[in-house]
Design a protein around this motif. Structure first.
Motif, PDB file in Angstrom:
ATOM      1  N   ILE A 152      -6.464 -19.267 -81.957  1.00 49.97           N
ATOM      2  CA  ILE A 152      -5.495 -18.182 -82.120  1.00 49.97           C
ATOM      3  C   ILE A 152      -5.868 -17.015 -81.202  1.00 49.97           C
ATOM      4  O   ILE A 152      -5.012 -16.419 -80.544  1.00 49.97           O
ATOM      5  CB  ILE A 152      -5.431 -17.719 -83.597  1.00 49.97           C
ATOM      6  CG1 ILE A 152      -4.858 -18.840 -84.466  1.00 49.97           C
ATOM      7  CG2 ILE A 152      -4.591 -16.461 -83.752  1.00 49.97           C
ATOM      8  CD1 ILE A 152      -5.219 -18.750 -85.904  1.00 49.97           C
ATOM      9  N   LYS A 153      -7.167 -16.717 -81.140  1.00 51.53           N
ATOM     10  CA  LYS A 153      -7.640 -15.611 -80.303  1.00 51.53           C
ATOM     11  C   LYS A 153      -7.273 -15.840 -78.836  1.00 51.53           C
ATOM     12  O   LYS A 153      -6.766 -14.950 -78.165  1.00 51.53           O
ATOM     13  CB  LYS A 153      -9.168 -15.487 -80.454  1.00 51.53           C
ATOM     14  CG  LYS A 153      -9.777 -14.412 -79.568  1.00 51.53           C
ATOM     15  CD  LYS A 153     -11.183 -14.088 -79.982  1.00 51.53           C
ATOM     16  CE  LYS A 153     -12.173 -15.159 -79.564  1.00 51.53           C
ATOM     17  NZ  LYS A 153     -13.558 -14.752 -79.799  1.00 51.53           N
ATOM     18  N   GLU A 154      -7.499 -17.073 -78.357  1.00 54.98           N
ATOM     19  CA  GLU A 154      -7.198 -17.373 -76.953  1.00 54.98           C
ATOM     20  C   GLU A 154      -5.687 -17.385 -76.689  1.00 54.98           C
ATOM     21  O   GLU A 154      -5.219 -16.960 -75.637  1.00 54.98           O
ATOM     22  CB  GLU A 154      -7.818 -18.710 -76.556  1.00 54.98           C
ATOM     23  CG  GLU A 154      -9.304 -18.561 -76.229  1.00 54.98           C
ATOM     24  CD  GLU A 154     -10.050 -19.879 -76.256  1.00 54.98           C
ATOM     25  OE1 GLU A 154      -9.427 -20.902 -75.951  1.00 54.98           O
ATOM     26  OE2 GLU A 154     -11.247 -19.880 -76.587  1.00 54.98           O
ATOM     27  N   SER A 158      -3.266 -11.156 -74.334  1.00 51.66           N
ATOM     28  CA  SER A 158      -2.294 -10.811 -73.281  1.00 51.66           C
ATOM     29  C   SER A 158      -1.003 -11.620 -73.416  1.00 51.66           C
ATOM     30  O   SER A 158      -0.465 -12.117 -72.436  1.00 51.66           O
ATOM     31  CB  SER A 158      -2.894 -11.048 -71.897  1.00 51.66           C
ATOM     32  OG  SER A 158      -4.036 -10.275 -71.725  1.00 51.66           O
ATOM     33  N   ASN A 159      -0.545 -11.777 -74.638  1.00 45.63           N
ATOM     34  CA  ASN A 159       0.672 -12.557 -74.895  1.00 45.63           C
ATOM     35  C   ASN A 159       1.619 -11.716 -75.762  1.00 45.63           C
ATOM     36  O   ASN A 159       1.197 -11.215 -76.803  1.00 45.63           O
ATOM     37  CB  ASN A 159       0.295 -13.856 -75.618  1.00 45.63           C
ATOM     38  CG  ASN A 159       1.424 -14.857 -75.630  1.00 45.63           C
ATOM     39  OD1 ASN A 159       2.585 -14.498 -75.677  1.00 45.63           O
ATOM     40  ND2 ASN A 159       1.097 -16.128 -75.581  1.00 45.63           N
ATOM     41  N   PRO A 160       2.871 -11.547 -75.343  1.00 43.97           N
ATOM     42  CA  PRO A 160       3.783 -10.700 -76.144  1.00 43.97           C
ATOM     43  C   PRO A 160       4.186 -11.313 -77.491  1.00 43.97           C
ATOM     44  O   PRO A 160       4.659 -10.612 -78.373  1.00 43.97           O
ATOM     45  CB  PRO A 160       5.015 -10.550 -75.236  1.00 43.97           C
ATOM     46  CG  PRO A 160       4.960 -11.717 -74.302  1.00 43.97           C
ATOM     47  CD  PRO A 160       3.512 -12.046 -74.113  1.00 43.97           C
ATOM     48  N   LYS A 161       4.000 -12.608 -77.652  1.00 38.21           N
ATOM     49  CA  LYS A 161       4.379 -13.274 -78.910  1.00 38.21           C
ATOM     50  C   LYS A 161       3.463 -12.798 -80.046  1.00 38.21           C
ATOM     51  O   LYS A 161       2.247 -12.713 -79.854  1.00 38.21           O
ATOM     52  CB  LYS A 161       4.219 -14.778 -78.717  1.00 38.21           C
ATOM     53  CG  LYS A 161       4.857 -15.614 -79.789  1.00 38.21           C
ATOM     54  CD  LYS A 161       4.815 -17.046 -79.336  1.00 38.21           C
ATOM     55  CE  LYS A 161       5.019 -18.019 -80.438  1.00 38.21           C
ATOM     56  NZ  LYS A 161       4.838 -19.390 -79.987  1.00 38.21           N
ATOM     57  N   PRO A 162       4.001 -12.493 -81.215  1.00 38.91           N
ATOM     58  CA  PRO A 162       3.161 -11.943 -82.293  1.00 38.91           C
ATOM     59  C   PRO A 162       2.098 -12.922 -82.798  1.00 38.91           C
ATOM     60  O   PRO A 162       2.308 -14.143 -82.789  1.00 38.91           O
ATOM     61  CB  PRO A 162       4.150 -11.600 -83.402  1.00 38.91           C
ATOM     62  CG  PRO A 162       5.481 -12.000 -82.944  1.00 38.91           C
ATOM     63  CD  PRO A 162       5.397 -12.586 -81.586  1.00 38.91           C
ATOM     64  N   ILE A 163       0.977 -12.360 -83.262  1.00 41.37           N
ATOM     65  CA  ILE A 163      -0.149 -13.175 -83.742  1.00 41.37           C
ATOM     66  C   ILE A 163       0.253 -13.997 -84.967  1.00 41.37           C
ATOM     67  O   ILE A 163      -0.241 -15.109 -85.169  1.00 41.37           O
ATOM     68  CB  ILE A 163      -1.383 -12.283 -84.035  1.00 41.37           C
ATOM     69  CG1 ILE A 163      -2.595 -13.146 -84.410  1.00 41.37           C
ATOM     70  CG2 ILE A 163      -1.096 -11.264 -85.114  1.00 41.37           C
ATOM     71  CD1 ILE A 163      -3.898 -12.400 -84.522  1.00 41.37           C
ATOM     72  N   GLU A 164       1.172 -13.471 -85.799  1.00 37.50           N
ATOM     73  CA  GLU A 164       1.597 -14.194 -87.005  1.00 37.50           C
ATOM     74  C   GLU A 164       2.200 -15.548 -86.646  1.00 37.50           C
ATOM     75  O   GLU A 164       1.917 -16.553 -87.314  1.00 37.50           O
ATOM     76  CB  GLU A 164       2.646 -13.371 -87.787  1.00 37.50           C
ATOM     77  CG  GLU A 164       2.117 -12.094 -88.388  1.00 37.50           C
ATOM     78  CD  GLU A 164       2.186 -10.895 -87.459  1.00 37.50           C
ATOM     79  OE1 GLU A 164       2.013  -9.765 -87.946  1.00 37.50           O
ATOM     80  OE2 GLU A 164       2.408 -11.081 -86.249  1.00 37.50           O
TER      81      GLU A 164
END
Length: 198
Positions: A152-154, A158-164
């Motif tokens: 998940i961390k990787e 730098s990714n606009p998609k949400p972590i959820e």
């Protein structure tokens, strides 16, 4: 006598979830809690983490989001309520996508991502040998959570998609034992190296 069952986040029932892997039955805790927050009571006692609810252990692993060698610094260091809200939203996304209890998906993901073998170094007369060893159940769960949270961390960096959404996707991939899931790949790689050094 009426016994009330506590629903996690007042939504998810953990009482009916079965753990299929016999080796992990005693180390995955599905203790009934409303809010997965023990304030570190288990930290000072050896092996006490096996009594901590598995959702809280996932939350604790997700908080290690800083630099590789200084884990509790950086953008997620100490922000536990923020991570609890992330996991809460991810559970809702999992339910919408699969129509299954998200805690069951988490348990399946851990069962599928937990490696059985690892290698250890043995120095014998100045020569280093790598020998394959069986992994204890507690470490299997630790490694599974580490593989999932590192993936998940990787993915989110730098990714606009949400972590959820990333968290929901990784758990669904790992739960379905999909070979494209990074945690499954990591487990297979570890077991392949261990098999080669038997």
């Amino acid at each position: 006598m009426f016994t009330q069952s506590f629903l996690l986040f007042r939504k998810w029932d953990v009482s009916k979830i079965e753990i299929n892997d016999p080796g992990l039955k005693d180390v995955i805790s599905l203790k009934q809690v409303i809010m997965p927050l023990t304030f570190g009571r288990s930290a000072l006692h050896r092996f006490n983490k096996i009594n901590v609810n598995i959702t809280e252990r996932l939350i604790n692993k997700l908080m290690h989001f800083g630099k590789k060698y200084a884990k509790n610094t950086g953008r997620m260091g100490g922000k536990k309520m923020r991570v609890i809200n992330i996991v809460k939203t991810a559970y809702d996304i999992i339910y919408l996508k699969t129509n299954k209890n998200p805690i069951e998906i988490l348990v399946r993901a851990i069962e599928n991502s937990a490696p059985n073998e690892d290698t250890t170094r043995i120095v014998y007369g100045g020569t280093v040998y790598h020998v394959s060893v069986d992994i204890s159940p507690v470490r299997r769960v630790d490694l599974a959570l580490k593989f999932i949270t590192n993936a998940i961390k990787e993915a989110t960096f730098s990714n606009p998609k949400p972590i959820e959404e990333h968290l929901a996707e990784q758990l669904i991939l790992a739960a379905s034992n999909d070979t494209n899931g990074p945690s499954i790949k990591k487990k297979r790689e570890l077991e392949r190296i261990a098999q080669a050094s038997r």
